[in-house]
Each structure stands twice: as structure tokens, then as C-alpha cells.
Design a protein around this motif. Structure first.
Motif, mmCIF file in Angstrom:
data_model
loop_
_atom_site.group_PDB
_atom_site.id
_atom_site.type_symbol
_atom_site.label_atom_id
_atom_site.label_comp_id
_atom_site.label_asym_id
_atom_site.label_seq_id
_atom_site.Cartn_x
_atom_site.Cartn_y
_atom_site.Cartn_z
ATOM 1 N N THR A 48 1.134 -1.535 0.318
ATOM 2 C CA THR A 48 -0.532 -0.351 0.063
ATOM 3 C C THR A 48 0.968 1.542 0.276
ATOM 4 N N MET A 50 1.048 5.410 -0.965
ATOM 5 C CA MET A 50 -0.212 6.862 -1.083
ATOM 6 C C MET A 50 0.623 7.930 -2.179
ATOM 7 N N ILE A 90 -3.244 4.422 -2.259
ATOM 8 C CA ILE A 90 -4.532 5.954 -2.075
ATOM 9 C C ILE A 90 -4.046 6.901 -2.319
ATOM 10 N N CYS A 92 -4.356 11.237 -2.423
ATOM 11 C CA CYS A 92 -5.107 12.043 -0.568
ATOM 12 C C CYS A 92 -5.176 13.304 -2.458
ATOM 13 N N ARG A 107 -2.755 10.987 7.289
ATOM 14 C CA ARG A 107 -3.193 9.584 6.945
ATOM 15 C C ARG A 107 -2.298 7.892 6.135
ATOM 16 N N LYS A 110 -1.798 6.860 9.441
ATOM 17 C CA LYS A 110 -2.329 5.774 9.486
ATOM 18 C C LYS A 110 -2.231 4.824 8.915
ATOM 19 N N GLU A 111 -2.598 4.921 7.409
ATOM 20 C CA GLU A 111 -2.682 3.086 6.939
ATOM 21 C C GLU A 111 -1.504 2.671 6.332
ATOM 22 N N ASP A 112 -0.726 3.133 7.231
ATOM 23 C CA ASP A 112 0.950 2.414 7.279
ATOM 24 C C ASP A 112 1.211 2.380 5.662
ATOM 25 N N VAL A 113 1.526 2.934 4.969
ATOM 26 C CA VAL A 113 1.871 2.790 3.676
ATOM 27 C C VAL A 113 3.484 2.435 3.571
#
Length: 437
Positions: A48, A50, A90, A92, A107, A110-113
Motif C-alpha cells: 500500500t 499513497m 491511496i 489524497c 493519513r 495511519k494507513e501504514d503505507v
């Protein structure tokens, strides 16, 4: 060690682009190289990441960057992922303000990218420390903030605004006797005059006249008059200086400035205009008349080869097949191009890890090691990229700079075309400019 040791034009890479870009090409393009990826599904833990950029603002907007990231993920996942790992992107909206930039970074944590990839933000102070605290690398930012070139967690794929502006000065140092620079009245804009002057010094040209302008104005008549007077050396802009040049780097408002400029009665054909890619690009030329565009003849400095270069064909095919007609994905946009290159880097780094877990830590280790000392091949879109300490340039204020190459282009018959073959290395201009501080 400086970047001047890599001053070649990388012609060998460019001439072999069809297979040199194999790691990033689509299956149909790869078939001729015997490298068609498996279409089987991903089998390992997904990765994952971002991508962020500003959208819907009154100033700079880069919607094509997250759109390109999503198209890339659709393509690579259809091919079985990256080394058997599904890529989850993801996005943003950074909104071009400090609050939203910080929110995107929170974020990401938080999303542990595993990484932030191919993104745009001028607000490095708002996001970089958060990424550093979480151990998240910032791969292939657009180059709009100083922090991208100072943070050990940042891996820039181009030389940022510094290289573009210094390169513009270098391009204008031949043929321009007086230059007026129109630039944003911002912190980042404050660096532009000395950078342009560093490039102009290559041709022993005098300092440019500095014209500050708001980056979100609806008209620039006053600033156009100041630029014209500065370029001609006369208060009313009717001077007869040979080689009068006006360059503007106002992002999305560059077109607005030149619209005001060309309305001035004394701004005739004797004034040469210039800019940097991102402020002037092919889509703008097309939108304003093509060969009849007021930008016909303009000099433009970019990071990468022109959009019609064969090295971009893998990206164009991915966009055709996986962007689903998304008008935000303009293949001539340097933001979209930067995102493509950033994901090219990400893919090669993940593949170099083999069966190791893909985390921010393992990605940084591989990047810092220069991916086994081999560097990353982008198919001729940049020089081979490596952020090993021996490969970084001796630019004091931008120690993470790994690529100080630019390209010289010009609008001819409505198309941006190269003025000279290959890349131009502006590392020396950058080093000398910051050595003087």
C-alpha cells in the motif's frame, strides 16, 4: 563527488529505449523483448502506497498525478502485481495548503503505507517530519519543496524547481542580453532570481530583473509592464536592446501573465519569451492555438525528454489502456510524467527485495544502497537514478539531489521539440550558486 561525472547524454540508453523501458512497459510492448509479465494474480502480501497532489484550488492543480498512480496500479495488478504483490494506491487531495498537506501525511501514517510516491506539494515542512517519524520514504516528489532535497527519507527523481530555473538561465544565456523574470511572490519564488542568474552566468550575462507577482491573479498588466521595461531597459518598454527576453514561471497562471503581456502595445516580436515546463507545456500550446499560439517560438526548459519522445511510449500505452479516458491524465504534463517515473522506481525497488517484506524500512535500505549498486533505469527518461551517498551532488542546500539534468526545448510549429539532443547538466550552476551564499 559531484554530478558532473555523469555529464553524458545517455545516448546508449535512449537508443535502446524499447527494451530499456521493459520493466515499465505494457505486455504488448514487452513481448518483443521476451519479457511478458505473468497475468496470474498476486500471491504475496499487498503493498500500500499513497500519492497526493492539489486539486480544485485557485492556484496550482495537479489532478493528473493521483490519476496516473491509479492507472499504473490497475495496469500492474492486471499483470499479476509487482513481484507477486498487489499494488494498492491511496490518493489524497493536498489542496495546496499546509493544513491539508499535514492531513495527507497523517493519513499516510495511519494507513501504514510503505511509501508516498509521485506526489506534489510545496509544503514540505508540513508533511516531511511526519513521514520521517513513521519511517515512510517520499519517492519521486515533484520537486516543489526544499525538504524534498534535504530529508534523508526523500528520493527525488529530478532536480526540482532549482534545476529548472537554473537550466532556464543557462538556455537564455545564449541570445538574451537582458532578461526579466516574472515569478511567484512566495518563499519558493524568492529563490528563483539567484538560480536564474546562476544559469545566466554561464554566458556571462547580467543579472535578471526580478518581477514579483501573485500566483493566483486574474490579470497581470502591471507586472507585464514591469517585465517589459526590465527586458528592454526603458521605463516605457520601447527600448531597442537586442536580445530582450521575458521569462515567467507562475505555474497555472503563466498563461494569464502572457495574455496580459501580449496585450501591451510595445510588446512586439522583438521580445523573446521563455518559461519552464509545468508553467508552459504542450497542452497549453494546443489550447492557445497550436502553431498560431502566442507561445510559438518560446524557449522552455524541462526535466525530461519532450512528450513525443519514444521513451514515453510505455506510459502512453498504459494511459490508453488503463486510464479509461480520464482527461486528468495528460501525458505531456510533467506532473504525470514524474508520477510515472516515481512508480517505475518503486517497482524496481520492490522487485529487488525479492521475498523480503516490503516496508518503509526495507524500501529505504534498498534505495540507499543504490539497488545493489546498479541504480535504477528509467528507460532514458532520466539518467540512471541512485541515492547512494557517492551518487548525490555537491549542492550544499540540496544534498539529496541525484539528478541535475534538464532538457532544452522550444515551441516550433505548435509542438514542443528539443533544441539540442540529450540532457544538459546544470549541477555546476547549482553548486556555484549555493557555494556563494
Amino acid at each position: 563527488m559531484t554530478g558532473r561525472r555523469r555529464s553524458s547524454s545517455f545516448r546508449s540508453i535512449r537508443t535502446a529505449v524499447a527494451c530499456a523501458a521493459a520493466m515499465t512497459a505494457t505486455g504488448s510492448l514487452l513481448s518483443g523483448c521476451g519479457l511478458v509479465p505473468s497475468a496470474s494474480g498476486a500471491t504475496k502480501d499487498p503493498v500500500t502506497v499513497m500519492t497526493w497532489a492539489p486539486e480544485g484550488t485557485s492556484a496550482t492543480n495537479m489532478p493528473g498525478m493521483p490519476a496516473m498512480a491509479e492507472a499504473y496500479a490497475r495496469w500492474v495488478n492486471k499483470q499479476g502485481g509487482i513481484n507477486g504483490r498487489e499494488l494498492n494506491v491511496i490518493t489524497c487531495n493536498e489542496r495546496n495548503d499546509t493544513v491539508s498537506a499535514g492531513r495527507c501525511a497523517r493519513r499516510a501514517v495511519k494507513e501504514d503505507v510503505a511509501a508516498v510516491v509521485g506526489s506534489y506539494s510545496q509544503h514540505g515542512r508540513s508533511f516531511m517530519s511526519r513521514l520521517e517519524g513513521a519511517g515512510i520514504p517520499y519517492i519521486g516528489g515533484y520537486g516543489a519543496s526544499d525538504e524534498e532535497f534535504t530529508s534523508p527519507h526523500s528520493y527525488p527523481v529530478n532536480g526540482g524547481n532549482a534545476a529548472l530555473v537554473a537550466g532556464s538561465g543557462r538556455q537564455l544565456s545564449s541570445g538574451c542580453e537582458r532578461v526579466a523574470l516574472v515569478r511567484p511572490d512566495t518563499i519558493s519564488g524568492d529563490q528563483m532570481p539567484s538560480l536564474l542568474d546562476a544559469g545566466l552566468a554561464h554566458g556571462d550575462k547580467p543579472h535578471a530583473v526580478d518581477v514579483r507577482a501573485p500566483e493566483d491573479a486574474t490579470q497581470y498588466t502591471e507586472h507585464a509592464e514591469l517585465a517589459l521595461a526590465g527586458a528592454t531597459g526603458s521605463a516605457d518598454g520601447t527600448g531597442t536592446v537586442s536580445g530582450a527576453c521575458v521569462t515567467a514561471a507562475l505555474g497555472d497562471r503563466t498563461d494569464t501573465f502572457f495574455d496580459s503581456f501580449r496585450r501591451l502595445e510595445s510588446a512586439g516580436e522583438h521580445i523573446r519569451i521563455a518559461s519552464v515546463l509545468g508553467s508552459v507545456q504542450q497542452s497549453l500550446v494546443d489550447r492557445t492555438g497550436g502553431a498560431d499560439s502566442p507561445f510559438e517560438g518560446a524557449l522552455v526548459t524541462g526535466w525530461y525528454p519532450p512528450a513525443n519522445d519514444p521513451a514515453w511510449e510505455p506510459m502512453r500505452e498504459v494511459v490508453r489502456e488503463h486510464a479509461f479516458g480520464d482527461n486528468d491524465v495528460d501525458v505531456t504534463d510533467p506532473g504525470v510524467q514524474t508520477t510515472w517515473i516515481a512508480y517505475t522506481v518503486l517497482r524496481q525497488v520492490i522487485e529487488s527485495l525479492g521475498d523480503e517484506p516490503v516496508t518503509g524500512h526495507t524500501l529505504r535500505q534498498a534505495l540507499d544502497d543504490g539497488v545493489g549498486g546498479k541504480g535504477i533505469d528509467t528507460g532514458g527518461l532520466t539518467p540512471p537514478l541512485s541515492w547512494h551517498y557517492e551518487d548525490l551532488l555537491a549542492v550544499r542546500d540540496f544534498p539529496r539531489t541525484a539528478n541535475a539534468m534538464v532538457t532544452f526545448q522550444q515551441v516550433r510549429d505548435g509542438r514542443l521539440v528539443p533544441v539540442r539532443e540529450g540532457f544538459v547538466n546544470v549541477a555546476q550552476s547549482l553548486e556555484e550558486r549555493y557555494a556563494d551564499d
